[in-house]
Design a protein around this motif. Structure first.
Motif, PDB file in Angstrom:
ATOM      1  N   TRP A 115       0.838  -1.213   0.000  1.00  0.00           N
ATOM      2  CA  TRP A 115       0.000   0.000   0.000  1.00  0.00           C
ATOM      3  C   TRP A 115       0.868   1.256   0.000  1.00  0.00           C
ATOM      4  O   TRP A 115       0.624   2.192  -0.759  1.00  0.00           O
ATOM      5  CB  TRP A 115      -0.915  -0.023   1.222  1.00  0.00           C
ATOM      6  CG  TRP A 115      -1.860   1.122   1.309  1.00  0.00           C
ATOM      7  CD1 TRP A 115      -3.110   1.211   0.765  1.00  0.00           C
ATOM      8  CD2 TRP A 115      -1.642   2.367   1.997  1.00  0.00           C
ATOM      9  NE1 TRP A 115      -3.684   2.417   1.061  1.00  0.00           N
ATOM     10  CE2 TRP A 115      -2.804   3.149   1.815  1.00  0.00           C
ATOM     11  CE3 TRP A 115      -0.587   2.890   2.733  1.00  0.00           C
ATOM     12  CZ2 TRP A 115      -2.921   4.425   2.356  1.00  0.00           C
ATOM     13  CZ3 TRP A 115      -0.712   4.165   3.275  1.00  0.00           C
ATOM     14  CH2 TRP A 115      -1.861   4.922   3.086  1.00  0.00           C
ATOM     15  N   HIS A 130       2.587   1.932  -3.335  1.00  0.00           N
ATOM     16  CA  HIS A 130       1.630   2.435  -4.337  1.00  0.00           C
ATOM     17  C   HIS A 130       1.390   3.929  -4.164  1.00  0.00           C
ATOM     18  O   HIS A 130       1.452   4.697  -5.145  1.00  0.00           O
ATOM     19  CB  HIS A 130       0.312   1.665  -4.209  1.00  0.00           C
ATOM     20  CG  HIS A 130      -0.790   2.213  -5.058  1.00  0.00           C
ATOM     21  ND1 HIS A 130      -0.990   1.829  -6.369  1.00  0.00           N
ATOM     22  CD2 HIS A 130      -1.765   3.128  -4.787  1.00  0.00           C
ATOM     23  CE1 HIS A 130      -2.021   2.479  -6.873  1.00  0.00           C
ATOM     24  NE2 HIS A 130      -2.523   3.278  -5.932  1.00  0.00           N
ATOM     25  N   THR A 180      -9.566   4.181  -0.101  1.00  0.00           N
ATOM     26  CA  THR A 180      -8.120   4.104   0.135  1.00  0.00           C
ATOM     27  C   THR A 180      -7.806   3.177   1.305  1.00  0.00           C
ATOM     28  O   THR A 180      -6.887   2.354   1.245  1.00  0.00           O
ATOM     29  CB  THR A 180      -7.553   5.505   0.409  1.00  0.00           C
ATOM     30  OG1 THR A 180      -7.819   6.351  -0.719  1.00  0.00           O
ATOM     31  CG2 THR A 180      -6.056   5.451   0.669  1.00  0.00           C
ATOM     32  N   SER A 213      -8.326  -0.442   0.332  1.00  0.00           N
ATOM     33  CA  SER A 213      -7.235  -1.010  -0.470  1.00  0.00           C
ATOM     34  C   SER A 213      -6.100  -1.508   0.416  1.00  0.00           C
ATOM     35  O   SER A 213      -5.484  -2.541   0.131  1.00  0.00           O
ATOM     36  CB  SER A 213      -6.726   0.033  -1.468  1.00  0.00           C
ATOM     37  OG  SER A 213      -6.089   1.113  -0.809  1.00  0.00           O
ATOM     38  N   ALA A 214      -5.828  -0.799   1.513  1.00  0.00           N
ATOM     39  CA  ALA A 214      -4.793  -1.250   2.449  1.00  0.00           C
ATOM     40  C   ALA A 214      -5.202  -2.537   3.140  1.00  0.00           C
ATOM     41  O   ALA A 214      -4.397  -3.472   3.280  1.00  0.00           O
ATOM     42  CB  ALA A 214      -4.507  -0.157   3.477  1.00  0.00           C
ATOM     43  N   ALA A 220      -4.832  -5.598   0.831  1.00  0.00           N
ATOM     44  CA  ALA A 220      -3.443  -6.054   0.685  1.00  0.00           C
ATOM     45  C   ALA A 220      -2.993  -6.837   1.910  1.00  0.00           C
ATOM     46  O   ALA A 220      -2.387  -7.909   1.797  1.00  0.00           O
ATOM     47  CB  ALA A 220      -2.522  -4.852   0.451  1.00  0.00           C
ATOM     48  N   MET A 270      -5.085  -4.487  -4.720  1.00  0.00           N
ATOM     49  CA  MET A 270      -4.801  -3.244  -3.994  1.00  0.00           C
ATOM     50  C   MET A 270      -4.603  -2.081  -4.969  1.00  0.00           C
ATOM     51  O   MET A 270      -5.122  -0.971  -4.749  1.00  0.00           O
ATOM     52  CB  MET A 270      -3.546  -3.452  -3.153  1.00  0.00           C
ATOM     53  CG  MET A 270      -3.131  -2.288  -2.257  1.00  0.00           C
ATOM     54  SD  MET A 270      -2.104  -1.127  -3.158  1.00  0.00           S
ATOM     55  CE  MET A 270      -3.027   0.363  -2.877  1.00  0.00           C
ATOM     56  N   GLY A 284      -7.173   0.948  -5.084  1.00  0.00           N
ATOM     57  CA  GLY A 284      -6.619   2.254  -4.749  1.00  0.00           C
ATOM     58  C   GLY A 284      -6.834   3.274  -5.858  1.00  0.00           C
ATOM     59  O   GLY A 284      -7.145   4.448  -5.589  1.00  0.00           O
TER      60      GLY A 284
END
Length: 372
Positions: free
Chosen positions: A58, A61, A81, A84-85, A88, A123, A127
């Motif tokens: 994360w 990225h 956001t 997305s973390a 992962a 991810m 993101g």
């Protein structure tokens, strides 16, 4: 549809690669030597390793995204956001659970690498979906190319790092992991175009690049701090971790062995039903490798042992056990029949519930000599 011109800040591109490398080194080091630890310790190490690797994916990225240069102002959706973390971290955690709580085979290693690669891809695209005031447009070549690269490099990284857990393989695995995260991001970006939007599509609170920078700095600070903490363990003397093992199976010097009336009995530390069980070596029929652990067979039970097969060989061969295969040690006193084929053999035991043990070609001569 008019696509926006974009570029990248080269300094932040370089920093993103460093973040990926540090995260890989931290996560792979945290999960080293777990075969010597209890189940609760393995669970904690796997959780911390998942946070380091998933958080590193994360952070890499969004460090790279901070370097993205677009001719318009854009924001990020905070909820997407954060999601997305979490994706992962959870997908890396699933891969680590497969590696450390299931028999470690080639299929398991390949599946774990594929899961990590899928986690990087998911991810990335989740993101990117959080961008506001501009929308990414993907090409098929970019998606397919980044998918193949992510899975292939992550299988390679996990395969190298988990072949033999040594400093060398961890370093090589770290570079493979860092290359996977870094190259997947920028290959996917090379197949992405951006279009401007007039309105914000609100799903959660909107955050600016400045706020995102603070979050990325904090996450990177944690990863680098964990890297320094883990890195100090490589400075310890190689023998410093052996004191705890001595409490399980005390070793005796040659002088002690000569003066004792009977040889010392090695007690093998095993686990069953959440508790520790010590099995005397003379009661063991054979020991079978199970990934980085072993299974200990007696005439009546089978136990899980945290020793790798190399440790079992070091402890049990001096007591009379015979290594007949790279994955098997047998107690010659329990063997009732030895059969030799053309280039291999087989040991069988008196108990019907015990499977035969194979004798490999390289160990056939020693086995034939031991069994007459």
């Amino acid at each position: 549809m008019e696509f926006l011109d974009f570029g990248h800040n080269p300094w932040l591109v370089a920093v993103s690669f460093v973040v990926a490398l540090v995260a890989g080194a931290t996560g792979l080091s945290l999960t080293r030597d777990l075969s010597e630890k209890s189940v609760s310790q393995r669970k904690l190490a796997v959780a911390l390793g998942a946070i380091a690797l998933g958080g590193g994916i994360w952070s890499m990225h969004f460090v790279a995204m901070l370097g993205l240069k677009l001719p318009i102002l854009f924001y990020y959706d905070a909820a997407i956001t954060l999601a997305s973390a979490l994706i992962a971290i959870l997908m890396v955690a699933l891969a680590l659970v497969l590696l450390h709580f299931f028999p470690r085979t080639r299929m398991t290693i390949a599946a774990s690498g594929a899961i990590v690669g899928a986690g990087i891809l998911t991810m990335h695209y989740v993101g990117m979906a959080g961008m506001q005031l501009c929308r990414p447009i993907y090409t098929g070549a970019g998606v397919i190319g980044s998918s193949i690269l992510a899975i292939a490099l992550c299988i390679l990284a996990i395969g190298v790092a988990y072949s033999v857990r040594s400093n060398r393989t961890i370093v090589i695995g770290t570079f493979c992991f860092g290359a996977a995260v870094f190259s997947v991001h920028f290959l996917a970006m090379s197949g992405t175009n951006f279009v401007a939007l007039e309105n914000i599509r609100e799903f959660g609170p909107v955050i600016s690049n400045e706020v995102m920078a603070v979050g990325v700095i904090l996450s990177s600070f944690v990863i680098f701090g964990a890297f320094l903490w883990v890195g100090t363990t490589y400075l310890e003397p190689a023998h410093s971790g052996m004191a705890q093992e001595v409490t399980f199976t005390p070793e005796y010097s040659a002088k002690d062995s000569q003066t004792a009336n009977e040889p010392a009995i090695v007690r093998i530390p095993c686990e069953r039903d959440g508790g520790k069980v010590f099995v005397a070596a003379p009661d063991v029929v054979f020991v079978r490798a199970d990934g980085h652990y072993t299974q200990v067979y007696t005439t009546t039970d089978k136990y899980f042992c945290v020793w790798p097969i190399t440790e079992a060989v070091k402890r049990l061969v001096p007591t009379g056990f015979l290594r007949v295969h790279r994955s098997y040690l047998v107690n010659p006193q329990k063997v009732v029949r030895f059969e030799r084929g053309k280039d291999k053999g087989q040991c069988t035991f008196g108990e019907n519930n015990l499977p035969p043990v194979p004798v490999s070609r390289s160990n056939l001569k020693d086995a034939q000599s031991a069994f007459g």
